[in-house]
Scaffold this active site. Sequence first.
Site, short mmCIF file in Angstrom:
data_model
loop_
_atom_site.label_atom_id
_atom_site.label_comp_id
_atom_site.label_asym_id
_atom_site.label_seq_id
_atom_site.Cartn_x
_atom_site.Cartn_y
_atom_site.Cartn_z
N LEU A 188 -21.31 79.51 10.31
CA LEU A 188 -20.98 80.11 11.61
C LEU A 188 -19.49 80.39 11.78
CD1 LEU A 188 -23.88 79.26 12.46
CD2 LEU A 188 -22.92 78.58 14.66
N THR A 234 -24.97 72.77 13.01
CA THR A 234 -25.12 74.22 13.08
C THR A 234 -25.85 74.74 11.86
OG1 THR A 234 -23.12 74.84 11.86
CG2 THR A 234 -22.86 74.33 14.21
N ASP A 235 -26.41 75.92 11.99
CA ASP A 235 -26.91 76.61 10.81
C ASP A 235 -25.72 76.96 9.92
OD1 ASP A 235 -28.68 77.84 9.04
OD2 ASP A 235 -29.84 78.75 10.66
N TRP A 236 -25.99 77.36 8.70
CA TRP A 236 -24.94 77.47 7.69
C TRP A 236 -24.07 78.71 7.91
CZ3 TRP A 236 -26.83 73.16 7.65
CH2 TRP A 236 -26.80 72.25 6.60
#
Length: 605
Positions: free
Chosen positions: A317, A313-315
């Site tokens: 979440l 995931t992007d940072w």
Amino acid sequence: MDTNKQSAFRDLNKNGRLDPYEDPSRPIDERVDDLLAQMTLEEKAGLMFHTILGVASDGSLAAAGFGGSPEEMVNGKLMNHFNVHGLPAPRLAAEWHNRLQALAEATRLGIPVTVSSDPRHGFSSNPVVSLTSGGFSQWPEPIGLGAIGDAALTEQFGEIARQEYTAVGIRVALHPMADLATEPRWARINGTFGEDATLSAQQTAAYIRGFQGAALGPASVACMTKHFPGGGPQKDGEDPHFAYGREQVYPGDNFDYHLGPFEAAFAAGTSQIMPYYGMPVGLKYEEVGFGFSKEIVTGLLREHYGFDGLVCTDWGLINDAEIMGKPFPARAWGVEDLTPLERMQKALDAGVDQFGGEDCPELIVALVRSGAISESRIDVSARRILREKFRLGLFDTPYVDPDAAERVVGSADFLAAGAAAQRRAFVLLKNGADAAPVLPLAGRPRMYVEGIAPEVASEYGEVVSSPRAADFAIVRLQAPFDPRNGSFLESFFHAGDLRFKPDVLGRLIALMAQLPTIVDIYLDRPAIIPELAAGSAALLANFGASDAALLDVLFGRAAPGGTLPFELPSSQEAVLRQRSDVPFDTGDPLFPFGFGLRYSAGSEQ
């Protein structure tokens, strides 16, 4: 502990033999299966978190400003994936890396650390998404590689960056961005290759080949290509790092266009994928952030494209955070009402393997203990993560050579290659009028300069303090943006209006009326500049270049070789009318995509 010894055979168990996972002669799948069978649930959970770890300036393992200490992360939380930001000198960075690997090697199973980095070879200074080069070779931003449009050069950049990364122990690149710059107001355009899907696909594939090689192996840096299925079509150009930018919109019904560069990334063998924060609106997909979407991660990425690599995931979440003393909410768009535990469960159900910017493995343990998630589901992700570590050779050669780090990072050849690319990426938008070119400049003219270091300019001509005493004015500008007064991080995202403010524009117009003025603009995103195009004697665009690079181009020591990787709109009204998911859509642009004038290096007026 001998950190120079580079063999898995160094640590025999109590019976005087190796476990199968320690034996480099065995197939990787066998090694993964053997190690996974020995891991506790807590150790598996630790694999699934990839967060920022500060690096002490002296290369020690002292806590350094981000999260907990290395000892807490490795020994306490059993984590072994870390994203580094600021680094000390190459030798110290390598020594820090070796100390971290020694710390990890002393754990029960000795699972090595994987270190990652955002881009660090350009000019941007946004700690959220990119880092200035420091001691590394300095190149134009990715958008500048798009302006050059030479896949061979982009692959060469990747090969050089790979050598510099691996020299200090960085083994995962949190890039490239395969997103398309179809919304000109978006703050992250400088990390893309532009708005054309074909150009971006070529550049993305070349970039990955440079970093990873023909196949992922012990000499590779794994690419985490982002942001699937394509950031860029942001509502009003706002970025989903922030709640007001959470929506991605597709008024041109052009969702599939944004998949093209990712298809090229899959063909090039990208090892990892990062979904974006954005929440699609008005499509057939659930209106949640892409990292929470099973239709996107499992349906589109895994099943449709057959991608079996690691998905991170992007940072940030899952959990709210505090940065520089100010609250920074989790980017849990569409699932804000869920608890962190529920958000994690939804992301795992969606099909992600790792959680970026998080350090809460206890949540995964709790989900399994409660029966909400099966341990077999955790094993699926743990197997992918371990397979990556084995392919990168981290179990067999976890340490780096500090002497080599000093030689490799920022070597003369690498610096020269980056400097040449800076010069080549300039786009010449205007050169005089009526067949009377202004560039290249000749002799040693008297120059009034703004935005240029006078000591650099004095190597090319006489620097004067007043426009009245000058033959030419040379002005370097930054593309305009609307400063934000929210969180600390917002100040690093250049979004909003593409026009210069009236006071700035008025002063530039007055200067251009006074004497021939050469204007150079750093285009980290498009700008609306009809007045500058009309009033300047010459007009250039750069995408990350030193003062010396600009002056070499102006004086014909190097030739501008770039073309626009996005169009420059003619008005703000045209920007407001354009569709955020459609390229080349601002209507009658001032300068179209692909525009760029030429003159040869060494030519004279």
